[in-house]
Design an enzyme around this catalytic site. Structure first.
Site, mmCIF file in Angstrom:
data_model
loop_
_atom_site.group_PDB
_atom_site.id
_atom_site.type_symbol
_atom_site.label_atom_id
_atom_site.label_comp_id
_atom_site.label_asym_id
_atom_site.label_seq_id
_atom_site.Cartn_x
_atom_site.Cartn_y
_atom_site.Cartn_z
ATOM 1 N N ASP A 49 -2.522 -13.541 -1.699
ATOM 2 C CA ASP A 49 -1.918 -12.230 -1.925
ATOM 3 C C ASP A 49 -0.600 -12.026 -1.622
ATOM 4 O O ASP A 49 -0.039 -11.147 -2.283
ATOM 5 C CB ASP A 49 -3.139 -11.220 -0.842
ATOM 6 N N GLY A 95 0.984 -1.349 -0.052
ATOM 7 C CA GLY A 95 -0.084 0.037 0.098
ATOM 8 C C GLY A 95 0.930 1.208 0.007
ATOM 9 O O GLY A 95 1.689 1.643 -0.956
ATOM 10 N N LYS A 152 2.285 -10.388 -4.142
ATOM 11 C CA LYS A 152 3.327 -9.153 -3.509
ATOM 12 C C LYS A 152 4.629 -9.765 -3.815
ATOM 13 O O LYS A 152 5.489 -9.008 -4.408
ATOM 14 C CB LYS A 152 2.884 -8.698 -2.360
ATOM 15 N N GLU A 187 -11.904 -9.465 4.532
ATOM 16 C CA GLU A 187 -13.008 -9.377 3.328
ATOM 17 C C GLU A 187 -14.018 -10.220 3.633
ATOM 18 O O GLU A 187 -13.749 -11.414 4.693
ATOM 19 C CB GLU A 187 -12.218 -9.863 2.162
HETATM 20 N N1 HSE Z 1 -5.940 -7.197 1.401
HETATM 21 C C1 HSE Z 1 -4.668 -6.664 1.642
HETATM 22 C C2 HSE Z 1 -3.977 -6.895 2.986
HETATM 23 C C3 HSE Z 1 -4.531 -5.212 1.284
HETATM 24 O O1 HSE Z 1 -4.600 -7.494 3.777
HETATM 25 O O2 HSE Z 1 -2.836 -6.476 3.363
HETATM 26 C C4 HSE Z 1 -4.197 -4.970 -0.297
HETATM 27 O O3 HSE Z 1 -3.234 -5.533 -0.780
#
Ligand code: HSE
Length: 437
Positions: A203, A136, A207, A192
């Site tokens: 996720d 972020g 990254k 989510e």
């Molecule tokens: N869903 C991600 C998190 C944030 O929980 O870090 C967006 O990449």
């Protein structure tokens, strides 16, 4: 008259709303730094009537036609905030084909289709910036691309998924189970409704694939990155970790092996005195070890409306500067060159330390059997603890034998555990958590 740069926003969720808010709130600072205004001229949404009102947006700006938006003559930067990989890929490639510079916050898109997107951008002579895609608001892409451009990254340990970090932090504080904390996090809006991508390591793998490209100049198949989610962590593991002087964190790890690259995603025990151990709640951090600088760490908000929007708008400012310097779209490597394909270290060949929690029946000779099998596989023990009510023997409740190993090859550990888990003295399969550091 002040020059203006036309921007098309694709998507108006939290981040899109944040971009509009930040462009207003920080208009003076942005003008001062860029010498120009960034003007949002169109916002593409699926259904203008249902468009979220995260911020007040002039409804006249809303449209539903991505193709028309990215081809407009008055648009120089297309900002992709759609998410996912299908529509987003089509939209980004259309923008590039139309000669527009692109800013995206989409880690899945870059992890899965990065090579295609960057190749198209180089051919078209346009910029693609993606600071918000990893951690972020933490400017880790810029650090790796520019701050450390003269250095050589040897390894990286990072917390890149805020949801997982929040859940594990709360589990450590309360010693309550994963499922309870996840449910609470969902109720509070921290997780989510479908948390799979976050808590299963997907996720984080996206990254990590982007970070590996920047650090080591090689692409990795994101689907081949070994990963484990945080759902395998039990509160009891957090308690044992603490007894041994560790905390458990949702890590991504990458290491340069010169001829190969190691990349993995899993919860790991890390020493309680490591800087990463203090990265709590939903915060992200990246701990880099590079040849010249040594260790350095980058910390902050890995998600959220304004932090993520900040990274997106900073990318727009950089593109604006490139435009004015007539350097936009110049063939600037997005990754170190030459981009060599290097194999990924197989998980069986990873060498690290292990936390092993055996659930066994409390009988004479059990400890001896465990140690003998580990020893026969070349696994050296660093520490052992056995817990269980005295006198409670051979009932259904296992006693825990917790072992911390010295460095061992994962293949050897898995082979030893296959033998151990099949023993009659074993009440439940061994819980394995890797130790970092
Ligand atoms: N869903 C991600 C998190 C944030 O929980 O870090 C967006 O990449």
């Amino acid at each position: 008259m002040t020059r203006k740069i036309g921007v098309a926003l694709l998507g108006l969720g939290n981040v899109g709303g944040g971009v509009i808010k930040l462009l207003e709130d920080n208009a003076a600072a942005i003008l001062g730094r860029l010498g120009s205004r960034l003007e949002v001229r169109t916002v593409v949404v699926r259904d203008p009537d249902k468009a979220k009102r995260v911020v007040d947006v002039d409804r006249a700006l809303l449209s539903t036609d991505v193709d028309a938006a990215v081809r407009r003559d008055d648009i120089e930067i297309v900002c992709e905030l759609i998410g996912g990989t299908d529509q987003a890929r089509t939209a980004v490639l259309a923008a590039i084909a139309a000669g527009k510079h692109v800013v995206t916050a989409n880690k899945a898109l870059l992890a899965e289709h990065g090579a295609e997107v960057f190749a198209a951008a180089e051919r078209a002579g346009v910029d693609v910036y993606y600071e918000a895609a990893v951690c972020g608001g933490v400017p880790i892409i810029r650090v790796l691309r520019e701050g450390l451009a003269s250095d050589r990254v040897e390894s990286l340990h990072a917390i890149v998924n805020g949801t997982s970090n929040y859940i594990l932090t709360t589990m450590a504080e309360t010693r309550r189970p994963f499922a309870d904390i996840l449910r609470e996090a969902q109720d509070l809006g921290y997780a989510e409704a479908d948390p799979t991508l976050d808590v299963s390591g997907g996720d984080a793998a996206h990254k990590l694939a982007i970070l590996v490209g920047l650090c080591f100049g090689t692409t990795v198949d994101v689907n081949a990155i070994p990963r484990e989610g945080i759902d395998m962590v039990d509160p009891i593991d957090l308690s044992y970790a603490e007894k041994f002087g560790y905390v458990i964190k949702p890590l991504v790890i990458a290491r340069d092996h010169i001829t190969a690259v190691e990349a993995r995603v899993h919860p790991a025990l890390i020493p309680a005195n490591w800087l990463l151990a203090d990265v709590a709640g939903a915060k992200n951090a990246v701990y880099v070890h590079s040849y010249a600088l040594g260790p350095s760490m980058y910390y902050g908000a890995g998600a959220g409306m304004l932090p993520t929007a900040m990274a997106v708008v900073s990318d727009m400012i950089e593109i604006g500067r490139n435009i004015f310097a007539r350097a936009a779209g110049a063939p600037r490597p997005h990754r170190p060159r030459p981009v060599e394909a290097r194999p990924m270290v197989a998980i069986a060949d990873v060498v690290t330390r292990y936390y092993l929690r055996f659930g066994v029946h409390d009988q004479p000779g059990v400890l001896g059997q465990l140690m003998t099998i580990l020893g026969a596989h070349g696994i050296s023990i660093a520490q052992v603890v056995q817990d269980g009510a005295p006198g409670r023997r051979d009932d259904d409740q296992p006693v825990w034998v917790v072992v911390l190993t010295h460095e061992a090859r994962e293949g050897a550990v898995r082979d030893a555990l296959a033998v151990i888990d099949a023993l009659p003295i074993v009440a439940q399969p061994c819980r394995v958590i890797r130790i970092a550091g």
